[in-house]
Design a protein around this motif. Structure first.
Motif, short mmCIF file in Angstrom:
data_model
loop_
_atom_site.label_atom_id
_atom_site.label_comp_id
_atom_site.label_asym_id
_atom_site.label_seq_id
_atom_site.Cartn_x
_atom_site.Cartn_y
_atom_site.Cartn_z
N SER A 116 53.26 86.10 45.28
CA SER A 116 53.83 86.48 46.58
C SER A 116 54.00 85.23 47.43
N ALA A 117 54.71 85.39 48.53
CA ALA A 117 54.95 84.24 49.41
C ALA A 117 53.69 83.85 50.18
N LEU A 157 51.97 74.80 48.85
CA LEU A 157 53.38 74.99 48.52
C LEU A 157 54.31 74.16 49.40
N ASP A 158 54.02 74.07 50.69
CA ASP A 158 54.88 73.27 51.57
C ASP A 158 54.78 71.79 51.21
N TRP A 159 53.58 71.33 50.94
CA TRP A 159 53.40 69.94 50.54
C TRP A 159 54.11 69.67 49.21
N ALA A 160 54.00 70.61 48.28
CA ALA A 160 54.68 70.46 47.00
C ALA A 160 56.19 70.34 47.20
N ALA A 185 60.28 76.57 39.64
CA ALA A 185 58.89 77.04 39.60
C ALA A 185 58.32 77.18 41.01
N LEU A 186 58.66 76.26 41.89
CA LEU A 186 58.19 76.35 43.26
C LEU A 186 58.76 77.60 43.94
N ALA A 187 60.04 77.87 43.71
CA ALA A 187 60.64 79.09 44.26
C ALA A 187 59.91 80.32 43.74
N TRP A 188 59.58 80.32 42.45
CA TRP A 188 58.85 81.45 41.87
C TRP A 188 57.50 81.65 42.55
#
Length: 258
Positions: A116-117, A157-160, A185-188
């Motif tokens: 999930s987000a 996730l934001d840092w990635a 993958a990050l979008a997933w």
């Protein structure tokens, strides 16, 4: 709708799950009987402990070369009890994250099993975060991609996303495809499943891309389509790879739920 499949042609889901967990863990292997015994998958899961070096080998499988040593506090990260079921093959990810198989074996709610987000960064791990900063400063494609992947694996996730944006200029030639795989993958992991699948479908064939297309199709409720894609991924992944083991497990789920 579920459909029947040829159980004589493939191992059972219980067999695959038991084998997957046993071969990817340093503790379960000693406690699990051979495939085909009376051991149930949930019993294997109870004794499952991830071997950090094995997880690191799988976490860097998409890169042309991996750092010689595991990151600082990597063992702590891989031991965190984070629930994961739909795991893409990307830097920083490792198939051993699928350690709680009960939701896969019972009612298969594909939407509920996807990331999930609302991800939460892992607590602590200051040493791991320092390692990520050091890797990113090397300004090579491989180091930049693994830094972004480990940050994502830690829930940052934001840092990635920032690290991936910085890495884009470094990723040319074959590394461009690896960068695109990381972006998908990050979008997933951010919960943008449809966008991630569209990105994977736009990429040239590669073992990780095939795996990720099949995984995404399965967890988007398109199990019938996932089966053939996962079969192609299995044929492209090397024997002994944790990702191949997980692809086998996902394909059997696609057989059952397709």
């Amino acid at each position: 709708m579920s459909r029947t499949y040829d159980s004589a042609a493939q191992p059972t889901l219980a067999d695959l799950t038991t084998a997957f967990l046993a071969t990817r863990s340093d503790a379960a292997a000693a406690a699990v009987e051979p495939v085909g015994s009376e051991v149930e998958p949930h019993e294997v899961t109870a004794g499952f402990r991830i071997e950090p070096r094995t997880a690191w080998a799988d976490a860097t499988a998409t890169l042309p070369a991996s750092p010689a040593a595991t990151p600082t506090e990597w063992a702590t990260l891989v031991s965190l009890p984070v629930a994961a079921y739909a795991v893409p093959m990307a830097a920083g990810n490792f198939p051993q994250r699928v350690r709680d198989v009960a939701p896969l074996l019972g009612r298969f709610d594909a939407a509920a099993l996807r990331p999930s987000a609302a991800g939460t960064p892992a607590p602590g791990l200051s040493g791991l975060r320092t390692w990520v900063v050091r890797e990113a400063k090397k300004r090579t494609a491989a180091a930049a991609l693994v830094a972004a992947g480990v940050a994502r694996a830690a829930g940052e996730l934001d840092w990635a996303a920032e690290l991936l944006a910085d890495a884009e200029a470094l990723c040319t030639g074959d590394d461009r495809g690896r960068w695109e795989n990381e972006r998908a993958a990050l979008a997933w992991h951010r919960g943008d499943a449809a966008d991630a699948l569209a990105r994977w479908e736009a990429l040239p064939d590669a073992p990780a891309v095939r795996f990720n297309r099949g995984m995404a199709l399965l967890f988007l409720g398109r199990a019938a389509e996932a089966k053939g894609v996962l079969t192609a991924a299995i044929s492209a992944l090397p024997e002994g790879s944790g990702w191949r083991d997980l692809a086998e497990l996902y394909r059997t789920l696609a057989e059952i739920h397709g």
